[in-house]
Write a protein that holds these residues in place. Structure first.
Motif, PDB file in Angstrom:
ATOM      1  N   GLY A   1       0.764  -1.248   0.000  1.00 32.83           N
ATOM      2  CA  GLY A   1       0.000   0.000   0.000  1.00 32.83           C
ATOM      3  C   GLY A   1       0.786   1.285   0.000  1.00 32.83           C
ATOM      4  O   GLY A   1       0.187   2.360   0.048  1.00 32.83           O
ATOM      5  N   ALA A   2       2.120   1.216  -0.062  1.00 34.72           N
ATOM      6  CA  ALA A   2       2.896   2.458  -0.139  1.00 34.72           C
ATOM      7  C   ALA A   2       2.635   3.127  -1.488  1.00 34.72           C
ATOM      8  O   ALA A   2       2.430   2.456  -2.500  1.00 34.72           O
ATOM      9  CB  ALA A   2       4.380   2.166   0.019  1.00 34.72           C
ATOM     10  N   ASP A   3       2.626   4.442  -1.495  1.00 35.83           N
ATOM     11  CA  ASP A   3       2.435   5.191  -2.729  1.00 35.83           C
ATOM     12  C   ASP A   3       3.748   5.390  -3.468  1.00 35.83           C
ATOM     13  O   ASP A   3       3.762   5.608  -4.673  1.00 35.83           O
ATOM     14  CB  ASP A   3       1.799   6.549  -2.418  1.00 35.83           C
ATOM     15  CG  ASP A   3       0.399   6.364  -1.862  1.00 35.83           C
ATOM     16  OD1 ASP A   3      -0.512   6.138  -2.671  1.00 35.83           O
ATOM     17  OD2 ASP A   3       0.239   6.401  -0.630  1.00 35.83           O
ATOM     18  N   ASP A   4       4.851   5.316  -2.742  1.00 39.42           N
ATOM     19  CA  ASP A   4       6.183   5.428  -3.337  1.00 39.42           C
ATOM     20  C   ASP A   4       7.164   4.802  -2.365  1.00 39.42           C
ATOM     21  O   ASP A   4       6.840   4.580  -1.183  1.00 39.42           O
ATOM     22  CB  ASP A   4       6.530   6.895  -3.603  1.00 39.42           C
ATOM     23  CG  ASP A   4       7.642   7.080  -4.637  1.00 39.42           C
ATOM     24  OD1 ASP A   4       8.224   6.078  -5.104  1.00 39.42           O
ATOM     25  OD2 ASP A   4       7.923   8.237  -4.975  1.00 39.42           O
ATOM     26  N   TYR A   5       8.365   4.522  -2.851  1.00 42.09           N
ATOM     27  CA  TYR A   5       9.369   3.834  -2.041  1.00 42.09           C
ATOM     28  C   TYR A   5      10.715   4.407  -2.443  1.00 42.09           C
ATOM     29  O   TYR A   5      11.083   4.362  -3.612  1.00 42.09           O
ATOM     30  CB  TYR A   5       9.315   2.334  -2.330  1.00 42.09           C
ATOM     31  CG  TYR A   5       9.998   1.466  -1.309  1.00 42.09           C
ATOM     32  CD1 TYR A   5       9.262   0.699  -0.421  1.00 42.09           C
ATOM     33  CD2 TYR A   5      11.387   1.379  -1.251  1.00 42.09           C
ATOM     34  CE1 TYR A   5       9.876  -0.132   0.511  1.00 42.09           C
ATOM     35  CE2 TYR A   5      12.010   0.562  -0.320  1.00 42.09           C
ATOM     36  CZ  TYR A   5      11.249  -0.196   0.548  1.00 42.09           C
ATOM     37  OH  TYR A   5      11.860  -1.013   1.465  1.00 42.09           O
ATOM     38  N   LEU A   6      11.428   4.974  -1.489  1.00 44.19           N
ATOM     39  CA  LEU A   6      12.696   5.626  -1.759  1.00 44.19           C
ATOM     40  C   LEU A   6      13.760   5.052  -0.841  1.00 44.19           C
ATOM     41  O   LEU A   6      13.564   4.971   0.375  1.00 44.19           O
ATOM     42  CB  LEU A   6      12.537   7.137  -1.526  1.00 44.19           C
ATOM     43  CG  LEU A   6      13.641   8.065  -1.976  1.00 44.19           C
ATOM     44  CD1 LEU A   6      13.939   7.902  -3.466  1.00 44.19           C
ATOM     45  CD2 LEU A   6      13.255   9.501  -1.682  1.00 44.19           C
ATOM     46  N   ALA A   7      14.878   4.620  -1.423  1.00 44.02           N
ATOM     47  CA  ALA A   7      15.947   4.009  -0.638  1.00 44.02           C
ATOM     48  C   ALA A   7      16.882   5.081  -0.066  1.00 44.02           C
ATOM     49  O   ALA A   7      17.152   6.094  -0.705  1.00 44.02           O
ATOM     50  CB  ALA A   7      16.739   3.033  -1.501  1.00 44.02           C
ATOM     51  N   LYS A   8      17.354   4.832   1.161  1.00 48.75           N
ATOM     52  CA  LYS A   8      18.375   5.683   1.780  1.00 48.75           C
ATOM     53  C   LYS A   8      19.740   5.194   1.302  1.00 48.75           C
ATOM     54  O   LYS A   8      19.917   4.006   1.097  1.00 48.75           O
ATOM     55  CB  LYS A   8      18.337   5.553   3.308  1.00 48.75           C
ATOM     56  CG  LYS A   8      17.115   6.070   3.982  1.00 48.75           C
ATOM     57  CD  LYS A   8      17.263   5.799   5.472  1.00 48.75           C
ATOM     58  CE  LYS A   8      15.998   6.017   6.241  1.00 48.75           C
ATOM     59  NZ  LYS A   8      16.141   5.656   7.649  1.00 48.75           N
ATOM     60  N   PRO A   9      20.704   6.045   1.211  1.00 47.57           N
ATOM     61  CA  PRO A   9      20.569   7.493   1.369  1.00 47.57           C
ATOM     62  C   PRO A   9      19.860   8.086   0.148  1.00 47.57           C
ATOM     63  O   PRO A   9      19.999   7.585  -0.957  1.00 47.57           O
ATOM     64  CB  PRO A   9      22.012   7.981   1.456  1.00 47.57           C
ATOM     65  CG  PRO A   9      22.797   6.966   0.694  1.00 47.57           C
ATOM     66  CD  PRO A   9      22.079   5.658   0.885  1.00 47.57           C
ATOM     67  N   CYS A  10      19.103   9.110   0.404  1.00 42.02           N
ATOM     68  CA  CYS A  10      18.388   9.759  -0.696  1.00 42.02           C
ATOM     69  C   CYS A  10      18.658  11.252  -0.644  1.00 42.02           C
ATOM     70  O   CYS A  10      19.062  11.794   0.369  1.00 42.02           O
ATOM     71  CB  CYS A  10      16.894   9.485  -0.617  1.00 42.02           C
ATOM     72  SG  CYS A  10      16.066  10.406   0.689  1.00 42.02           S
ATOM     73  N   SER A  11      18.387  11.871  -1.756  1.00 40.88           N
ATOM     74  CA  SER A  11      18.499  13.319  -1.843  1.00 40.88           C
ATOM     75  C   SER A  11      17.261  13.951  -1.210  1.00 40.88           C
ATOM     76  O   SER A  11      16.135  13.582  -1.568  1.00 40.88           O
ATOM     77  CB  SER A  11      18.600  13.715  -3.315  1.00 40.88           C
ATOM     78  OG  SER A  11      18.170  15.034  -3.506  1.00 40.88           O
ATOM     79  N   PRO A  12      17.428  14.882  -0.287  1.00 44.11           N
ATOM     80  CA  PRO A  12      16.259  15.580   0.264  1.00 44.11           C
ATOM     81  C   PRO A  12      15.451  16.280  -0.827  1.00 44.11           C
ATOM     82  O   PRO A  12      14.229  16.350  -0.743  1.00 44.11           O
ATOM     83  CB  PRO A  12      16.858  16.595   1.238  1.00 44.11           C
ATOM     84  CG  PRO A  12      18.190  16.039   1.593  1.00 44.11           C
ATOM     85  CD  PRO A  12      18.672  15.319   0.360  1.00 44.11           C
ATOM     86  N   LEU A  13      16.136  16.746  -1.854  1.00 47.00           N
ATOM     87  CA  LEU A  13      15.439  17.395  -2.955  1.00 47.00           C
ATOM     88  C   LEU A  13      14.580  16.385  -3.725  1.00 47.00           C
ATOM     89  O   LEU A  13      13.431  16.673  -4.065  1.00 47.00           O
ATOM     90  CB  LEU A  13      16.446  18.069  -3.893  1.00 47.00           C
ATOM     91  CG  LEU A  13      15.869  18.890  -5.028  1.00 47.00           C
ATOM     92  CD1 LEU A  13      14.924  19.964  -4.511  1.00 47.00           C
ATOM     93  CD2 LEU A  13      16.993  19.516  -5.830  1.00 47.00           C
ATOM     94  N   GLU A  14      15.115  15.179  -3.952  1.00 44.57           N
ATOM     95  CA  GLU A  14      14.324  14.140  -4.616  1.00 44.57           C
ATOM     96  C   GLU A  14      13.102  13.782  -3.777  1.00 44.57           C
ATOM     97  O   GLU A  14      11.996  13.632  -4.301  1.00 44.57           O
ATOM     98  CB  GLU A  14      15.157  12.890  -4.882  1.00 44.57           C
ATOM     99  CG  GLU A  14      14.362  11.803  -5.578  1.00 44.57           C
ATOM    100  CD  GLU A  14      15.152  10.539  -5.859  1.00 44.57           C
ATOM    101  OE1 GLU A  14      14.549   9.622  -6.448  1.00 44.57           O
ATOM    102  OE2 GLU A  14      16.336  10.452  -5.492  1.00 44.57           O
ATOM    103  N   LEU A  15      13.287  13.646  -2.466  1.00 43.16           N
ATOM    104  CA  LEU A  15      12.154  13.353  -1.585  1.00 43.16           C
ATOM    105  C   LEU A  15      11.100  14.446  -1.699  1.00 43.16           C
ATOM    106  O   LEU A  15       9.906  14.161  -1.828  1.00 43.16           O
ATOM    107  CB  LEU A  15      12.620  13.192  -0.135  1.00 43.16           C
ATOM    108  CG  LEU A  15      11.513  12.980   0.900  1.00 43.16           C
ATOM    109  CD1 LEU A  15      10.710  11.712   0.606  1.00 43.16           C
ATOM    110  CD2 LEU A  15      12.107  12.947   2.301  1.00 43.16           C
TER     111      LEU A  15
END
Length: 142
Positions: free
Chosen positions: A120-134
């Motif tokens: 049910g997640a709407d998106d999934y972002l792996a760390k480390p990530c760019s704060p700007l991308e988030l």
């Protein structure tokens, strides 16, 4: 804390992201759930610079309590949390609420991303990530 990202990224991060969606709602509420206190503080600072009202909690149980009081417009949820996991919290959230959830986690393997999206997640972002991308992913979803 933003200085640790490097001078060019830090300068970019201090400018609000301007696009059509960023102009729609002046202050949308986010809930950031991450047990990494330092990372959570850095992301909170960045997201606030981008115009989001951002609350931070460090456990799934604290998130569920806060959401019961006042659901956010979007939640950013870590998978590996003390006690209840982010996946378990996501299942509880989906049974009760329909606001968007972005999983943000060190567990970025394809199988983990697929599992998060299937749960049910709407998106999934792996760390480390760019704060700007988030930020851009949040704006796209909202």
């Amino acid at each position: 804390m933003l200085a640790s990202l490097g001078p060019s990224v830090t300068a970019l991060c201090q400018q609000p992201v301007n696009n059509a969606k960023s102009m729609q709602t002046p202050s949308q509420r986010l809930l950031l759930v991450d047990d990494d206190v330092e990372l959570a503080a850095m992301l909170q600072e960045f997201l606030q610079l981008q115009g989001f009202e951002t609350d931070v909690v460090h456990s799934a149980e604290a998130a569920l309590h806060q959401i019961a009081q006042a659901p956010p417009d979007l939640a950013v949820l870590d998978v590996m949390l003390p006690g209840m996991s982010g996946f378990e919290a996501l299942q509880v959230l989906r049974a009760r609420h329909d606001f968007p959830v972005i999983m943000l986690t060190a567990r970025g393997e394809e199988s983990e991303r697929i599992l998060g999206l299937l749960r049910g997640a709407d998106d999934y972002l792996a760390k480390p990530c760019s704060p700007l991308e988030l930020t851009l992913r949040i704006r796209t979803i909202l």
